[in-house]
Each structure stands twice: as structure tokens, then as C-alpha cells.
Design a protein around this motif. Structure first.
Motif, short mmCIF file in Angstrom:
data_model
loop_
_atom_site.label_atom_id
_atom_site.label_comp_id
_atom_site.label_asym_id
_atom_site.label_seq_id
_atom_site.Cartn_x
_atom_site.Cartn_y
_atom_site.Cartn_z
N PRO A 47 0.82 -1.20 0.00
CA PRO A 47 0.00 0.00 0.00
C PRO A 47 0.86 1.26 0.00
O PRO A 47 2.05 1.20 0.32
CB PRO A 47 -0.80 -0.11 1.31
CG PRO A 47 -0.07 -1.11 2.15
CD PRO A 47 0.68 -2.00 1.22
N SER A 182 -4.87 1.69 -20.06
CA SER A 182 -4.72 0.25 -20.19
C SER A 182 -3.89 -0.15 -21.42
O SER A 182 -3.03 -1.03 -21.35
CB SER A 182 -6.12 -0.37 -20.24
OG SER A 182 -6.05 -1.69 -20.66
N LEU A 189 4.28 -3.16 -20.50
CA LEU A 189 4.45 -4.54 -20.05
C LEU A 189 5.23 -5.36 -21.06
O LEU A 189 6.14 -6.11 -20.72
CB LEU A 189 3.08 -5.21 -19.85
CG LEU A 189 2.20 -4.71 -18.73
CD1 LEU A 189 0.93 -5.53 -18.65
CD2 LEU A 189 2.94 -4.77 -17.41
N HIS A 207 1.88 -0.61 -7.31
CA HIS A 207 0.69 -1.32 -6.86
C HIS A 207 -0.23 -1.69 -8.02
O HIS A 207 -1.38 -2.00 -7.82
CB HIS A 207 -0.04 -0.67 -5.67
CG HIS A 207 -0.36 0.77 -5.78
ND1 HIS A 207 0.22 1.69 -4.97
CD2 HIS A 207 -1.19 1.42 -6.59
CE1 HIS A 207 -0.25 2.88 -5.27
NE2 HIS A 207 -1.10 2.75 -6.26
N ASP A 208 0.34 -1.71 -9.21
CA ASP A 208 -0.38 -2.20 -10.38
C ASP A 208 -0.18 -3.73 -10.48
O ASP A 208 0.92 -4.20 -10.71
CB ASP A 208 0.17 -1.50 -11.62
CG ASP A 208 -0.52 -1.95 -12.91
OD1 ASP A 208 -1.28 -2.94 -12.87
OD2 ASP A 208 -0.29 -1.31 -13.94
N ASP A 209 -1.29 -4.46 -10.30
CA ASP A 209 -1.19 -5.92 -10.35
C ASP A 209 -0.64 -6.42 -11.68
O ASP A 209 0.03 -7.44 -11.75
CB ASP A 209 -2.57 -6.55 -10.13
CG ASP A 209 -3.09 -6.26 -8.75
OD1 ASP A 209 -2.34 -6.46 -7.79
OD2 ASP A 209 -4.25 -5.83 -8.62
N ARG A 210 -0.97 -5.69 -12.75
CA ARG A 210 -0.58 -6.19 -14.07
C ARG A 210 0.93 -6.23 -14.21
O ARG A 210 1.49 -7.17 -14.73
CB ARG A 210 -1.19 -5.33 -15.18
CG ARG A 210 -2.69 -5.41 -15.20
CD ARG A 210 -3.25 -4.82 -16.45
NE ARG A 210 -2.95 -5.67 -17.59
CZ ARG A 210 -3.47 -5.48 -18.80
NH1 ARG A 210 -4.30 -4.48 -19.02
NH2 ARG A 210 -3.17 -6.29 -19.79
N ILE A 211 1.60 -5.17 -13.77
CA ILE A 211 3.05 -5.17 -13.94
C ILE A 211 3.70 -6.09 -12.91
O ILE A 211 4.68 -6.77 -13.19
CB ILE A 211 3.64 -3.74 -13.97
CG1 ILE A 211 5.10 -3.83 -14.43
CG2 ILE A 211 3.56 -3.04 -12.64
CD1 ILE A 211 5.51 -2.69 -15.27
N ALA A 212 3.10 -6.15 -11.73
CA ALA A 212 3.63 -7.07 -10.71
C ALA A 212 3.58 -8.51 -11.22
O ALA A 212 4.48 -9.30 -10.95
CB ALA A 212 2.83 -6.94 -9.42
N ALA A 213 2.54 -8.81 -11.99
CA ALA A 213 2.37 -10.18 -12.47
C ALA A 213 3.40 -10.56 -13.53
O ALA A 213 3.48 -11.73 -13.90
CB ALA A 213 0.96 -10.38 -13.01
N THR A 214 4.16 -9.60 -14.05
CA THR A 214 5.20 -9.97 -15.02
C THR A 214 6.48 -10.43 -14.31
O THR A 214 7.40 -10.91 -14.96
CB THR A 214 5.57 -8.79 -15.94
OG1 THR A 214 6.15 -7.76 -15.15
CG2 THR A 214 4.38 -8.26 -16.70
N ALA A 215 6.54 -10.27 -13.00
CA ALA A 215 7.78 -10.54 -12.27
C ALA A 215 8.01 -12.05 -12.08
O ALA A 215 7.08 -12.84 -12.12
CB ALA A 215 7.76 -9.85 -10.92
N ASP A 216 9.26 -12.42 -11.86
CA ASP A 216 9.57 -13.79 -11.47
C ASP A 216 9.22 -13.99 -10.00
O ASP A 216 8.82 -15.05 -9.57
CB ASP A 216 11.08 -14.08 -11.59
CG ASP A 216 11.57 -13.89 -13.01
OD1 ASP A 216 10.93 -14.44 -13.91
OD2 ASP A 216 12.59 -13.21 -13.20
N LEU A 218 7.67 -11.99 -6.42
CA LEU A 218 6.87 -10.88 -5.91
C LEU A 218 7.04 -10.78 -4.41
O LEU A 218 6.90 -11.76 -3.69
CB LEU A 218 5.40 -11.16 -6.25
CG LEU A 218 4.41 -10.15 -5.71
CD1 LEU A 218 4.58 -8.83 -6.43
CD2 LEU A 218 3.01 -10.66 -5.88
N LEU A 232 6.42 -16.35 -8.84
CA LEU A 232 5.27 -16.43 -9.75
C LEU A 232 5.57 -17.29 -10.96
O LEU A 232 4.67 -17.81 -11.60
CB LEU A 232 4.88 -15.03 -10.23
CG LEU A 232 4.35 -14.07 -9.18
CD1 LEU A 232 4.07 -12.72 -9.81
CD2 LEU A 232 3.08 -14.61 -8.56
#
Lengths: 248, 174
Positions: A47, A182, A189, A207-216, A218, A232
Motif C-alpha cells: 500500500p 490500459s 508490459l 501497486h499495479d497488479d498487471r506489472i507485478a504479475a510480469t515478475a519472477d 513478488l 510467480l
């Protein structure tokens, strides 16, 4: 300096950063141990106010820790003098910020080549490098545009090209998609994904889930400390059909 | 009514059937109106047959005798397993919500740990969906479907953020 695969590109031990004192003491980073391997993409989520931006600044030598150690490429940087620190930032670290931080009066290609020039490259070499990078981020045809004539997503791509200019050991990104819609987010991304494939080392606080989800990997941060860590990569392939209502 | 939900509502302490219903109503608000009281009693009877719940007649000076329902040790085990399990890809918002409510009320698990676990799972799926989307040419039919999946996952992740905020505050107020 060490270049072996098992020396982490970034390492911190007992990292603390606090502001103020007495009753207004803020512990922005409260004891962080982090290792980032070469070629790894790590996302730090949390946060607002959890200390993630402060952490990024300390990692990149923009700010000094109150306590603890920061190592970049096997070299301890938290005790470097101002000059050596500035040089380290210029040569070994690429920064990407939410607000792009481009120079308004310089064109896209001039913004990108500036860091190569500051690092002592000849104007010709700097221009060649900048042109190459703009091509890589898909903006070859915008090289002569001022930032004001570019969309948010294009500006961020220029900023990413700039971050790569001196072939940094690590790219540090602070909410890189925070100001993007978007479609522009998807472009950024894709770009980070291609950096990852090219073997770059990335640390992204967001705190953008989309870019966080590109990580190896988290990391969740709360109140200045790491509270959760997840790998991930190697997840769920084959289950996407179920998410779309296709069974089996 | 899912059996595990009824079980979890008993995890804090044994209860009469009507008190159980009140607990569910408090957690679900207007969404709980769809439940009828009979459903809960049918579920309780099944659970009792399965050995997950045991009942006792409570003696009362007035009115009819009422049954107090409580978890057996097998029932407790089942609740623990249910709290730990991640229910995607069939997200059931009410079920997840009740999991947090029950975990907090009974002190069985940290709601924030359940949220973290769910988030990890959703982010893995988001990662896969996004990679698949990025590999598609722009405006392909498949890209559009994948965009739908990405947006749904994002919506779920946003709700998890709300859950996290809410349960962080409540924990602070204890």
C-alpha cells in the motif's frame, strides 16, 4: 567487481531508512534483506506509504540508508562518497519513474542520448546508441518529437530507452505504469517482458497488479518490512481455459 | 448452502440453529436473505450424520427443547482444511468472504494470510493470462478473450485489496 552468475546484482542486509526523530520518527524501511539475481525481475508491492519507493531510492543510491548495507554487483555502495555514488548511478543503474522525468525542451532522441553523453561517450556514439534504443522501444519515427508531442505511453517508453542507455546492471522502476491507461500499460508490459528476455535485471515497485504479475518473484511490503514472498514463475499454464468458462 | 460454510460458522463456539443463521445474516447482509432457515437445518442434519457436528438438547424452562450444535474434532479438521484451500478458478466471493469472517471470529487463521495466499494464486493466473495476451497479435479474437480474463482477475485482485484494508483495520482495533 565481480561478474559471476552467483553474485547477486543487488544485495541489502539489515537495511533501514528513517526520517525525523522522537515522536515524528518515520521508519520508511525497517530492516530489509534482499538479494536480486542477475536476469531476475522482482516486483515489490504494498500500500502507499509502505516504504517501497524509499527502498528503491536507497537501492539505486539516490538516497542513503540510516543503517545497513547495500551492495551492487559485489561492491558496497552505501558508503561511497558523493562523486563515486553519482558515477555509480550513471553507469550501473537505470531509473524509470511514474512521472517519466523527461527534459521538456529536449527531443526524444536527445533525452535518451543525454545520459550517454554524461557518461563520457562521443556525441556520435551517443546518438547511435539512442537511435538504436528508440527503435527497440518502437519509437524510431518519434525521435525528433518533444515529450509534449508524445502520449504518456510513448513518453514512458522514451524514459525506458534512456534508462537502458548506459547498459546498466539493474533497472529500477517506480510505478512505471502509474500514469498510463490500459493500452499504454500493455505496451510498457511488453517492453519490460522483452527486457527480461534479453537478460536485464529489473526491480519494480508498484501497486499495479498487471506489472507485478510480469515478475519472477513478488515481494509484499507493509510498514517498511517484507511480509510475504512468492515465486510467480512456473505457475498455472493450462488452467486459463477454466477462467474463461471452458472446462477441462 | 455449502456444508463448510455452516461448519466454519460453528468454529468459534457451539450455537443454536437460529443463532447460526443470525451469524450468517450478519456476515452476508441482504445477500443472506436468499437463504432459508430450513436449508441450514437440513445441512446441520447431514453434517451430524457425517460425524462433523454433534448436537445436544439444551434444557430450557420455557418453550420447546432446542438443539445446540458444535463441531466434532473431525469437523474442526474439515474447517481447517477449508480455510487453507484456494478455491480458484471457480471464485465464489461469498465463500471466500465467509472464510475470512469465520477465520477471524474463531481465531483459526489470520485473514490477512488467507488474503495473501489468494493473491499469490490470482497473480500467477494473471501472469499466465497476460503472457498469453502479449503473445497474441493485436486485435486477434483470442487476445480479446484473454483481455476479458485479465480484467476479471484484476477486479478480483482489487477486491482482495479491499479485504486486506478492511481486515488490517479490524485487527488494529482489537
Amino acid at each position: 567487481m565481480s561478474d559471476t552468475a552467483d553474485t547477486p546484482v543487488l544485495r541489502t542486509r539489515g537495511l533501514r531508512k528513517q526520517y525525523g526523530k522522537g515522536e515524528v520518527l518515520v521508519r520508511a524501511v525497517a530492516g530489509v534483506d534482499l538479494d536480486v539475481a542477475s536476469g531476475e525481475t522482482v516486483a515489490v508491492m504494498g500500500p502507499s506509504g509502505c516504504g517501497k519507493s524509499t527502498l528503491l531510492h536507497v537501492l539505486g543510491g539516490l538516497d542513503r540508508p540510516s543503517e545497513g548495507e547495500v551492495w551492487l554487483d559485489g561492491r558496497r555502495i552505501d558508503r561511497l562518497g558523493e562523486k563515486a555514488l553519482a558515477r555509480m548511478r550513471r553507469e550501473a543503474v537505470g531509473f524509470v519513474f511514474q512521472g517519466f522525468h523527461l527534459m521538456d525542451e529536449l527531443t526524444a532522441v536527445e533525452n535518451v542520448e543525454l545520459s550517454a553523453l554524461l557518461a563520457g561517450n562521443s556525441p556520435r556514439a551517443a546518438r547511435r546508441r539512442a537511435t538504436e534504443l528508440l527503435e527497440r522501444v518502437g519509437l524510431a519515427d518519434r525521435a525528433g518529437f518533444l515529450p509534449a508531442a508524445l502520449s504518456g505511453g510513448q513518453r514512458q517508453r522514451v524514459a525506458i530507452a534512456r534508462a537502458l542507455c548506459n547498459e546498466p546492471r539493474v533497472v529500477l522502476a517506480d510505478e512505471p505504469t502509474g500514469n498510463l491507461d490500459s493500452a499504454a500499460t500493455l505496451d510498457v508490459l511488453r517492453l519490460f517482458e522483452s527486457l527480461h528476455e534479453a537478460g536485464h535485471t529489473l526491480v519494480i515497485v508498484t501497486h499495479d497488479d498487471r506489472i507485478a504479475a510480469t515478475a519472477d518473484r513478488l515481494i509484499s511490503m507493509r510498514d517498511g518490512a517484507f511480509v510475504d514472498e512468492t515465486r510467480l514463475a512456473g505457475g498455472t499454464s493450462g488452467k486459463l481455459g477454466a477462467l474463461a468458462g471452458l472446462e477441462g | 448452502m455449502q456444508q463448510e460454510v455452516v461448519l466454519a460458522m460453528l468454529a468459534k463456539e457451539p450455537a443454536y440453529g437460529y443463532a447460526l443463521r443470525a451469524r450468517l445474516s450478519a456476515a452476508l447482509g441482504p445477500l443472506g436473505d436468499a437463504m432459508n432457515a430450513g436449508q441450514i437445518y437440513v445441512t446441520l442434519t447431514r453434517l451430524e450424520k457425517a460425524g462433523l457436528v454433534a448436537s445436544e438438547e439444551a434444557t430450557s424452562t420455557e418453550g420447546p427443547a432446542r438443539k445446540v450444535y458444535g463441531l466434532t474434532s473431525a469437523g474442526q479438521e474439515r474447517v481447517g482444511a477449508w480455510l487453507a484451500e484456494v478455491s480458484w478458478p471457480r471464485p465464489d466471493l461469498a465463500e471466500f468472504h465467509l472464510k475470512l469472517v469465520a477465520a477471524a471470529a474463531a481465531g483459526l487463521a489470520d485473514p490477512l494470510a488467507i488474503v495473501d495466499q489468494q493473491r499469490r494464486e490470482l497473480l500467477r493466473r494473471l501472469r499466465d493470462a497476460q503472457r498469453a495476451a502479449m503473445a497474441e497479435p493485436d486485435r486477434s479474437d483470442a487476445a480479446l478473450l484473454l483481455e476479458g480474463i485479465v480484467l476479471r482477475l484484476q477486479a478480483d485482485l482489487r477486491w482482495l485489496e479491499a479485504c486486506e484494508r478492511n481486515w488490517t483495520e479490524r485487527r488494529g482495533n482489537l
